[in-house]
Scaffold this motif. Sequence first.
Motif, PDB file in Angstrom:
ATOM      1  N   ARG A  89     -63.992  82.850   0.282  1.00  0.00           N
ATOM      2  CA  ARG A  89     -65.328  82.269   0.333  1.00  0.00           C
ATOM      3  C   ARG A  89     -65.391  81.284   1.489  1.00  0.00           C
ATOM      4  O   ARG A  89     -64.516  80.442   1.643  1.00  0.00           O
ATOM      5  CB  ARG A  89     -65.643  81.531  -0.970  1.00  0.00           C
ATOM      6  CG  ARG A  89     -65.744  82.431  -2.192  1.00  0.00           C
ATOM      7  CD  ARG A  89     -66.149  81.622  -3.429  1.00  0.00           C
ATOM      8  NE  ARG A  89     -65.186  80.575  -3.761  1.00  0.00           N
ATOM      9  CZ  ARG A  89     -65.432  79.280  -3.698  1.00  0.00           C
ATOM     10  NH1 ARG A  89     -66.613  78.825  -3.310  1.00  0.00           N
ATOM     11  NH2 ARG A  89     -64.502  78.393  -4.021  1.00  0.00           N
ATOM     12  N   ARG A  93     -66.132  75.743  -0.886  1.00  0.00           N
ATOM     13  CA  ARG A  93     -64.737  75.412  -1.174  1.00  0.00           C
ATOM     14  C   ARG A  93     -64.491  73.920  -0.986  1.00  0.00           C
ATOM     15  O   ARG A  93     -65.032  73.298  -0.086  1.00  0.00           O
ATOM     16  CB  ARG A  93     -63.785  76.211  -0.282  1.00  0.00           C
ATOM     17  CG  ARG A  93     -63.743  77.680  -0.596  1.00  0.00           C
ATOM     18  CD  ARG A  93     -62.500  78.361  -0.028  1.00  0.00           C
ATOM     19  NE  ARG A  93     -62.350  78.211   1.403  1.00  0.00           N
ATOM     20  CZ  ARG A  93     -61.452  77.420   1.994  1.00  0.00           C
ATOM     21  NH1 ARG A  93     -60.640  76.674   1.277  1.00  0.00           N
ATOM     22  NH2 ARG A  93     -61.388  77.344   3.313  1.00  0.00           N
ATOM     23  N   ARG A 123     -55.851  82.104  -5.169  1.00  0.00           N
ATOM     24  CA  ARG A 123     -57.041  82.903  -5.488  1.00  0.00           C
ATOM     25  C   ARG A 123     -58.192  82.007  -5.923  1.00  0.00           C
ATOM     26  O   ARG A 123     -59.344  82.206  -5.505  1.00  0.00           O
ATOM     27  CB  ARG A 123     -56.719  83.918  -6.586  1.00  0.00           C
ATOM     28  CG  ARG A 123     -57.850  84.920  -6.839  1.00  0.00           C
ATOM     29  CD  ARG A 123     -57.399  85.953  -7.850  1.00  0.00           C
ATOM     30  NE  ARG A 123     -57.192  85.352  -9.164  1.00  0.00           N
ATOM     31  CZ  ARG A 123     -56.424  85.905 -10.113  1.00  0.00           C
ATOM     32  NH1 ARG A 123     -55.769  87.023  -9.861  1.00  0.00           N
ATOM     33  NH2 ARG A 123     -56.298  85.313 -11.283  1.00  0.00           N
ATOM     34  N   ALA A 124     -57.887  81.013  -6.758  1.00  0.00           N
ATOM     35  CA  ALA A 124     -58.933  80.095  -7.212  1.00  0.00           C
ATOM     36  C   ALA A 124     -59.505  79.305  -6.041  1.00  0.00           C
ATOM     37  O   ALA A 124     -60.723  79.119  -5.931  1.00  0.00           O
ATOM     38  CB  ALA A 124     -58.368  79.144  -8.269  1.00  0.00           C
ATOM     39  N   ALA A 127     -60.870  82.330  -3.119  1.00  0.00           N
ATOM     40  CA  ALA A 127     -61.684  83.506  -3.453  1.00  0.00           C
ATOM     41  C   ALA A 127     -62.658  83.297  -4.602  1.00  0.00           C
ATOM     42  O   ALA A 127     -63.626  84.054  -4.729  1.00  0.00           O
ATOM     43  CB  ALA A 127     -60.770  84.690  -3.786  1.00  0.00           C
ATOM     44  N   GLU A 128     -62.406  82.301  -5.434  1.00  0.00           N
ATOM     45  CA  GLU A 128     -63.209  82.148  -6.641  1.00  0.00           C
ATOM     46  C   GLU A 128     -64.012  80.846  -6.636  1.00  0.00           C
ATOM     47  O   GLU A 128     -63.815  79.978  -5.793  1.00  0.00           O
ATOM     48  CB  GLU A 128     -62.306  82.195  -7.879  1.00  0.00           C
ATOM     49  CG  GLU A 128     -61.541  83.505  -8.007  1.00  0.00           C
ATOM     50  CD  GLU A 128     -60.551  83.508  -9.157  1.00  0.00           C
ATOM     51  OE1 GLU A 128     -60.041  84.582  -9.478  1.00  0.00           O
ATOM     52  OE2 GLU A 128     -60.288  82.425  -9.720  1.00  0.00           O
ATOM     53  N   GLU A 129     -64.874  80.704  -7.578  1.00  0.00           N
ATOM     54  CA  GLU A 129     -65.691  79.493  -7.699  1.00  0.00           C
ATOM     55  C   GLU A 129     -64.991  78.461  -8.580  1.00  0.00           C
ATOM     56  O   GLU A 129     -65.577  77.921  -9.520  1.00  0.00           O
ATOM     57  CB  GLU A 129     -67.060  79.855  -8.293  1.00  0.00           C
ATOM     58  CG  GLU A 129     -67.903  80.764  -7.421  1.00  0.00           C
ATOM     59  CD  GLU A 129     -68.421  80.077  -6.171  1.00  0.00           C
ATOM     60  OE1 GLU A 129     -68.457  78.835  -6.150  1.00  0.00           O
ATOM     61  OE2 GLU A 129     -68.795  80.788  -5.221  1.00  0.00           O
ATOM     62  N   ARG A 130     -63.721  78.190  -8.288  1.00  0.00           N
ATOM     63  CA  ARG A 130     -62.966  77.209  -9.067  1.00  0.00           C
ATOM     64  C   ARG A 130     -62.269  76.244  -8.119  1.00  0.00           C
ATOM     65  O   ARG A 130     -61.614  76.657  -7.182  1.00  0.00           O
ATOM     66  CB  ARG A 130     -61.929  77.905  -9.958  1.00  0.00           C
ATOM     67  CG  ARG A 130     -62.544  78.726 -11.077  1.00  0.00           C
ATOM     68  CD  ARG A 130     -61.508  79.070 -12.135  1.00  0.00           C
ATOM     69  NE  ARG A 130     -60.609  80.118 -11.696  1.00  0.00           N
ATOM     70  CZ  ARG A 130     -59.536  80.519 -12.409  1.00  0.00           C
ATOM     71  NH1 ARG A 130     -59.243  79.924 -13.546  1.00  0.00           N
ATOM     72  NH2 ARG A 130     -58.779  81.494 -11.956  1.00  0.00           N
ATOM     73  N   THR A 137     -59.123  72.561 -14.238  1.00  0.00           N
ATOM     74  CA  THR A 137     -58.918  73.854 -13.595  1.00  0.00           C
ATOM     75  C   THR A 137     -57.442  74.080 -13.326  1.00  0.00           C
ATOM     76  O   THR A 137     -56.909  75.173 -13.579  1.00  0.00           O
ATOM     77  CB  THR A 137     -59.694  73.926 -12.264  1.00  0.00           C
ATOM     78  OG1 THR A 137     -61.089  73.802 -12.541  1.00  0.00           O
ATOM     79  CG2 THR A 137     -59.437  75.248 -11.553  1.00  0.00           C
TER      80      THR A 137
END
Length: 247
Positions: A89, A93, A123-124, A127-130, A137
């Motif tokens: 993303r 971020r 990955r979090a 690539a992810e919304e975390r 988290t």
Amino acid sequence: MRVEIWSDIACPWCYIGKARFEKGLAAFAHRDEVEVVHRSFELDPGRAKGDVGLVVDMLAEKFGRSREEALAMEEHVASNARSEGLGYRTEGRDHGSTFDIHRVLHLAKAHGGQDALLDFAYRANFAEERSVYDQETLVGLAVEAGLVEAEVRRVLADPDAYADDVRADQREAAELGANGVPFFVLDRRYGVSGGQPAELFTQALEQAWQGRVITPVAAPDAAVCDTDGSCEIPGAGAQSSQAGAHS
């Protein structure tokens, strides 16, 4: 043979470099006899724990660019990640202190879950919304990697837990001459700096295995993230770097 990898969860080239290294390792004939150990390296060691902001804003301020130019920088890195099959993303971020993440990674190492937690955290983060800078988290990611929640919370509540391990890794990186990450040390005889192509990692593994006296084979467009928090972008005026390791 042991391969040690110094990296930081905030470093996009560490994320990309890990994927490329694993592809190179998969093509190595003696891959089942290679032990991979991940070492800590903070890109921004002076950053306060609660100081969390957006990556794009940080890049714009650091390099004196507009937000649009900073986004273009991120898109360039993203294209490299996506070429390796990785999600990335470019907006939304976070950027912050990674010290607690490194401490939990050392806890994971003690339980044989370090590589899994690193993959989940990458990955979090990319690539992810975390946000990996959020404690809840981070706890969730550690549990996903097989750690016991109560033990993770105990480590996070104790600022001294594994702190010496993180600092020891960072001192050792300095002694080996690493001023950027990712930094790979093969059998304490050979150092590879940057997110190199997979085939170069295979070549380096083969040469280290043979135990020959060799010269670095780092590609000219290798990319690293350095200690001031900046990440080089091949093809965008960045300079590559390489370094040798020795005992």
